[in-house]
Design a protein around this motif. Structure first.
Motif, PDB file in Angstrom:
ATOM      1  N   VAL A  38      25.424 -27.147   3.453  1.00 60.58           N
ATOM      2  CA  VAL A  38      24.469 -26.437   4.286  1.00 60.58           C
ATOM      3  C   VAL A  38      23.583 -27.354   5.125  1.00 60.58           C
ATOM      4  CG1 VAL A  38      22.693 -26.320   2.491  1.00 60.58           C
ATOM      5  CG2 VAL A  38      22.778 -24.550   4.279  1.00 60.58           C
ATOM      6  N   ALA A  39      23.295 -28.569   4.639  1.00 62.22           N
ATOM      7  CA  ALA A  39      22.415 -29.482   5.375  1.00 62.22           C
ATOM      8  C   ALA A  39      23.184 -30.590   6.088  1.00 62.22           C
ATOM      9  CB  ALA A  39      21.380 -30.099   4.424  1.00 62.22           C
ATOM     10  N   GLY A  40      24.510 -30.485   6.093  1.00 60.28           N
ATOM     11  CA  GLY A  40      25.316 -31.529   6.720  1.00 60.28           C
ATOM     12  C   GLY A  40      25.626 -32.685   5.806  1.00 60.28           C
ATOM     13  N   GLN A  41      25.396 -32.512   4.491  1.00 60.37           N
ATOM     14  CA  GLN A  41      25.560 -33.612   3.545  1.00 60.37           C
ATOM     15  C   GLN A  41      27.007 -34.035   3.321  1.00 60.37           C
ATOM     16  OE1 GLN A  41      24.375 -30.464   2.907  1.00 60.37           O
ATOM     17  NE2 GLN A  41      24.279 -30.089   0.696  1.00 60.37           N
ATOM     18  N   LEU A  42      27.972 -33.245   3.824  1.00 60.96           N
ATOM     19  CA  LEU A  42      29.377 -33.648   3.709  1.00 60.96           C
ATOM     20  C   LEU A  42      29.768 -34.624   4.820  1.00 60.96           C
ATOM     21  CD1 LEU A  42      31.166 -30.328   2.689  1.00 60.96           C
ATOM     22  CD2 LEU A  42      29.986 -32.019   1.263  1.00 60.96           C
ATOM     23  N   GLY A  43      28.974 -34.696   5.873  1.00 65.75           N
ATOM     24  CA  GLY A  43      29.196 -35.679   6.917  1.00 65.75           C
ATOM     25  C   GLY A  43      30.411 -35.449   7.780  1.00 65.75           C
ATOM     26  N   ALA A  82      25.454 -39.846  -3.552  1.00 65.34           N
ATOM     27  CA  ALA A  82      25.184 -38.453  -3.184  1.00 65.34           C
ATOM     28  C   ALA A  82      23.866 -38.014  -3.796  1.00 65.34           C
ATOM     29  CB  ALA A  82      26.316 -37.550  -3.672  1.00 65.34           C
ATOM     30  N   GLY A  83      22.916 -37.612  -2.940  1.00 63.08           N
ATOM     31  CA  GLY A  83      21.657 -37.056  -3.415  1.00 63.08           C
ATOM     32  C   GLY A  83      21.780 -35.552  -3.575  1.00 63.08           C
ATOM     33  N   THR A  84      20.638 -34.884  -3.679  1.00 59.49           N
ATOM     34  CA  THR A  84      20.693 -33.436  -3.852  1.00 59.49           C
ATOM     35  C   THR A  84      21.253 -32.753  -2.614  1.00 59.49           C
ATOM     36  OG1 THR A  84      18.835 -33.495  -5.388  1.00 59.49           O
ATOM     37  CG2 THR A  84      19.364 -31.380  -4.405  1.00 59.49           C
ATOM     38  N   TYR A  85      20.708 -33.080  -1.448  1.00 55.67           N
ATOM     39  CA  TYR A  85      21.185 -32.477  -0.203  1.00 55.67           C
ATOM     40  C   TYR A  85      21.440 -33.516   0.884  1.00 55.67           C
ATOM     41  CZ  TYR A  85      19.457 -28.213  -2.414  1.00 55.67           C
ATOM     42  OH  TYR A  85      19.221 -27.187  -3.292  1.00 55.67           O
ATOM     43  N   HIS A  86      21.488 -34.803   0.533  1.00 57.95           N
ATOM     44  CA  HIS A  86      21.809 -35.837   1.524  1.00 57.95           C
ATOM     45  C   HIS A  86      22.697 -36.889   0.879  1.00 57.95           C
ATOM     46  CE1 HIS A  86      18.597 -38.076  -0.497  1.00 57.95           C
ATOM     47  NE2 HIS A  86      18.863 -39.147   0.244  1.00 57.95           N
ATOM     48  N   SER A  87      23.287 -37.740   1.715  1.00 57.47           N
ATOM     49  CA  SER A  87      24.250 -38.735   1.245  1.00 57.47           C
ATOM     50  C   SER A  87      23.981 -40.069   1.929  1.00 57.47           C
ATOM     51  CB  SER A  87      25.685 -38.290   1.555  1.00 57.47           C
ATOM     52  OG  SER A  87      25.959 -37.011   1.018  1.00 57.47           O
ATOM     53  N   ALA A  88      24.512 -41.158   1.346  1.00 53.99           N
ATOM     54  CA  ALA A  88      24.332 -42.487   1.919  1.00 53.99           C
ATOM     55  C   ALA A  88      25.547 -43.346   1.610  1.00 53.99           C
ATOM     56  CB  ALA A  88      23.056 -43.138   1.377  1.00 53.99           C
ATOM     57  N   ALA A  89      25.760 -44.353   2.464  1.00 56.44           N
ATOM     58  CA  ALA A  89      26.879 -45.289   2.269  1.00 56.44           C
ATOM     59  C   ALA A  89      26.519 -46.638   2.854  1.00 56.44           C
ATOM     60  CB  ALA A  89      28.146 -44.747   2.939  1.00 56.44           C
ATOM     61  N   VAL A  90      27.075 -47.698   2.254  1.00 55.83           N
ATOM     62  CA  VAL A  90      27.017 -49.043   2.816  1.00 55.83           C
ATOM     63  C   VAL A  90      28.367 -49.303   3.463  1.00 55.83           C
ATOM     64  CG1 VAL A  90      26.779 -51.508   2.352  1.00 55.83           C
ATOM     65  CG2 VAL A  90      25.382 -49.855   1.086  1.00 55.83           C
ATOM     66  N   CYS A  91      28.354 -49.622   4.759  1.00 53.06           N
ATOM     67  CA  CYS A  91      29.604 -49.833   5.495  1.00 53.06           C
ATOM     68  C   CYS A  91      29.448 -51.035   6.416  1.00 53.06           C
ATOM     69  CB  CYS A  91      29.963 -48.583   6.294  1.00 53.06           C
ATOM     70  SG  CYS A  91      31.506 -48.726   7.229  1.00 53.06           S
ATOM     71  N   ASP A  92      30.324 -52.008   6.257  1.00 48.34           N
ATOM     72  CA  ASP A  92      30.321 -53.207   7.099  1.00 48.34           C
ATOM     73  C   ASP A  92      28.941 -53.856   7.158  1.00 48.34           C
ATOM     74  OD1 ASP A  92      33.039 -53.017   7.694  1.00 48.34           O
ATOM     75  OD2 ASP A  92      32.670 -51.680   9.392  1.00 48.34           O
ATOM     76  N   GLY A  93      28.272 -53.917   6.002  1.00 47.25           N
ATOM     77  CA  GLY A  93      26.968 -54.567   5.930  1.00 47.25           C
ATOM     78  C   GLY A  93      25.828 -53.782   6.533  1.00 47.25           C
TER      79      GLY A  93
END
Length: 600
Positions: free
Chosen positions: A413-418, A443-454
């Motif tokens: 719903v919040a775009g957390q799938l990217g 993966a957070g509750t409604y947001h996400s994060a990644a480390v990519c190429d530094g």
């Protein structure tokens, strides 16, 4: 000052340490005066002599850390951390170190000493003047943490011209009686007030007073925080909204906090404000915590769960809760390599085949099997056959694949799938733009994060600034966090995000109503900032035992440590013993015989 605490342990064995002290004593019983000898003529110990010793190369023998390395850079190379960046007298050295660490995803480096560089240097120069000899430079000691690949990293580090020695940190185990953990060492061994270490014993053996050395300090457990030491490896700590799990250095599990669902695993539903050991779990590799339940992965590849089971999150085919660990059925024995627990009640597990198993809450498609039903037993996530990491969010899931790409599924719903939309997905879909180079996901509750190429990328809900972009605008595709530096690892919460960077700097941003950003306020931040201080709750203290020794059971007299203040288990200069020199600068009297400042 002789302390006898081996890295990441909370016990002391004087006979062992007394023997270790002898290693530093040759030539010191008859210490030359500064007027009789040139400091330059008596050079500090050259640690490169130890490059062939166990722990400096693979295969690592049993008893060494698989994630932490102590590194001594050559003093004349002047490797330092300044302005959150690696620098060196010759720029090529700093470039080579940073380039090498970038090849090991999640690796970070931090100085051994947390004190200002100029203070450490001033104390070293004063000590050298008093001793008439050179002593090792604490500013040249660092600690490198690497999630995997430690053996090849050791080889690479020891091959660098600027490295004097790189060695895996030795591990220890709690000895048997009467040398037991959680002891008050001011009491004699066998005392009715509680057994402890007989500190006076160290002065009666070779290397003690008989050789002209007075032992006047012991490092022991802080009276406010006695307990087991954490394993300090990936997955060794986990927290939900209201309880915490920790894998100890002995591969057992401790828990504390809310226990209303039996999530502490001690056979009760009594909440705890101090650590309790989880019943029956040994040889544990990693833990994960969801709201009201807990998960553990053992080194044999089996998965164990306990706590709330309303959604089938224990994975045993029922919805019956358990206050003690139970083994998850329907998983191939010995095949699980990593785990993750969502706060909503769904669990993910990576198998050594690259496939992903899931169970528990499935109402938003977060189990990834094409269904929106809960499952009380493991099901296979669709279309994934090369996963290396998973992360369970509030109601969505992420998987990092071996080709460096990322897939997501569940609540959107919040775009957390990217994937550019806000629809739910019951099977995995690619995350837009992250097609290669990803080394960590969260993966957070409604947001996400990644480390990519530094670089650090975030997406999803941004109501509290948790994307770190400087605004509160949601994003359904990954956006780069500006001016973030080079991240090593990341973690996402309900409304905030935390990252550790290559030069070990912690930054946090997002919601802060409970002070979760650690900056001394409760104000929301939309861009990264560093907490005011970091404190290790398993710190130890230094206690004066000679000139100002307190009465038994009296308050300790704390001595400021030369390095690492506050002292961190495992953060000492050498694998066995440390720095020998005169008494601290605050103690003006020079008694004529050397005092041990620091033994590690």
């Amino acid at each position: 000052m002789s302390h006898v605490r081996a890295p990441n342990t909370h016990v002391m064995r004087w006979r062992t340490v007394a023997a270790a002290v002898v290693l530093l004593l040759p030539g010191m019983a008859t210490m030359p005066n500064a007027a009789d000898a040139s400091i330059a003529a008596v050079r500090p110990y050259d640690f490169s002599r130890e490059k062939a010793l166990p722990g400096t190369q693979g295969p690592l023998p049993k008893g060494f850390s698989t994630t932490e390395i102590s590194v001594k850079f050559r003093t004349e190379r002047q490797v330092r951390v300044r302005g959150k960046h690696l620098v060196a007298r010759v720029n090529a050295d700093a470039t080579a170190i940073a380039g090498l660490l970038s090849k090991y995803p999640g690796a970070d480096i931090t100085p051994l000493s947390t004190r200002p560089e100029n203070q450490v240097t001033a104390e070293r120069l004063l000590a050298e003047k008093r001793l008439g000899r050179g002593i090792p430079d604490l500013n040249s000691w660092f600690v490198i943490t690497v999630p995997k690949g430690i053996e090849s990293l050791l080889i690479d580090l020891n091959a660098l011209p600027c490295v004097e020695l790189a060695r895996a940190r030795p591990l220890t185990r709690t000895p048997s009686e009467p040398w037991q953990g959680q002891q008050k060492y001011r009491n004699p061994v066998g005392s009715s007030a509680g057994t402890g270490i007989d500190a006076d014993y160290a002065g009666t053996v070779p290397g003690g007073k008989g050789d002209g050395v007075t032992v006047y300090d012991v490092e022991g457990d802080d009276a406010d925080s006695r307990g087991p030491s954490p394993a300090n490896s990936p997955g060794s700590l986990a927290a939900s909204a209201s309880h915490t799990l920790m894998v100890s250095s002995e591969s057992t599990v401790y828990a504390w906090g809310d226990n209303s669902k039996g999530q502490l695993g001690d056979g009760t539903t009594t909440s705890r404000t101090t650590m309790v050991q989880v019943n029956g779990l040994t040889d544990v590799k990693a833990v994960a915590a969801g709201d009201g339940y807990s998960v553990a992965l053992k080194n044999d590849g089996t998965v164990w769960t306990w706590g709330d089971n309303a959604r089938g999150q224990l994975g045993n085919g029922t919805t019956t809760s358990s206050s003690t660990p139970i083994k998850v059925g329907d998983l191939p024995d010995g095949m699980v390599t990593s785990i993750s627990a969502g706060r909503d009640g769904h669990v993910l597990a990576v198998l050594n085949t690259g496939s992903v198993a899931a169970w528990g809450e499935g109402g938003s498609g977060q189990l990834g099997n094409g269904s929106t039903n809960d499952s009380t037993a493991p099901v296979t996530v669709s279309v994934i056959s090369n996963a290396v990491q998973v992360s369970s969010g509030g109601y969505h899931s992420l998987a990092r694949l071996s080709d460096g790409s990322v897939k997501a599924w569940g609540f959107g719903v919040a775009g957390q799938l990217g994937d550019g939309g806000t629809d739910d997905r019951s099977t995995p879909v690619p995350v837009s733009g992250l097609t290669s180079g990803v080394t960590d996901v969260s993966a957070g509750t409604y947001h996400s994060a990644a480390v990519c190429d530094g670089k650090l990328w975030t997406w999803g809900d941004n109501s509290y600034g948790q994307l770190g972009t400087g605004s509160n605008t949601d994003s359904s595709v990954p956006v780069e966090v500006p001016r973030a530096g080079t991240p090593a690892t990341i973690a996402t919460g309900q409304q905030h995000t935390v990252a550790v960077f290559l030069v070990r700097v912690l930054k946090a941003w997002g919601g802060n109503d409970r002070g979760q950003l650690g900056n001394g306020t409760t104000s929301t931040r939309t861009s990264p900032l560093s907490p005011i201080t970091l404190m290790n709750v398993w710190n130890s203290c230094h206690e004066e035992l000679a000139d100002r020794r307190p009465a038994p059971a009296g308050p300790p007299v704390v001595i400021t440590p030369l390095a690492g203040g506050p002292c961190k288990p495992g953060r000492h200069g050498t694998p066995v013993v440390g720095i020998v020199g005169p008494r601290t600068t605050t103690e003006r009297a020079w008694p004529g015989s050397p005092r041990i400042l620091r033994c590690g």
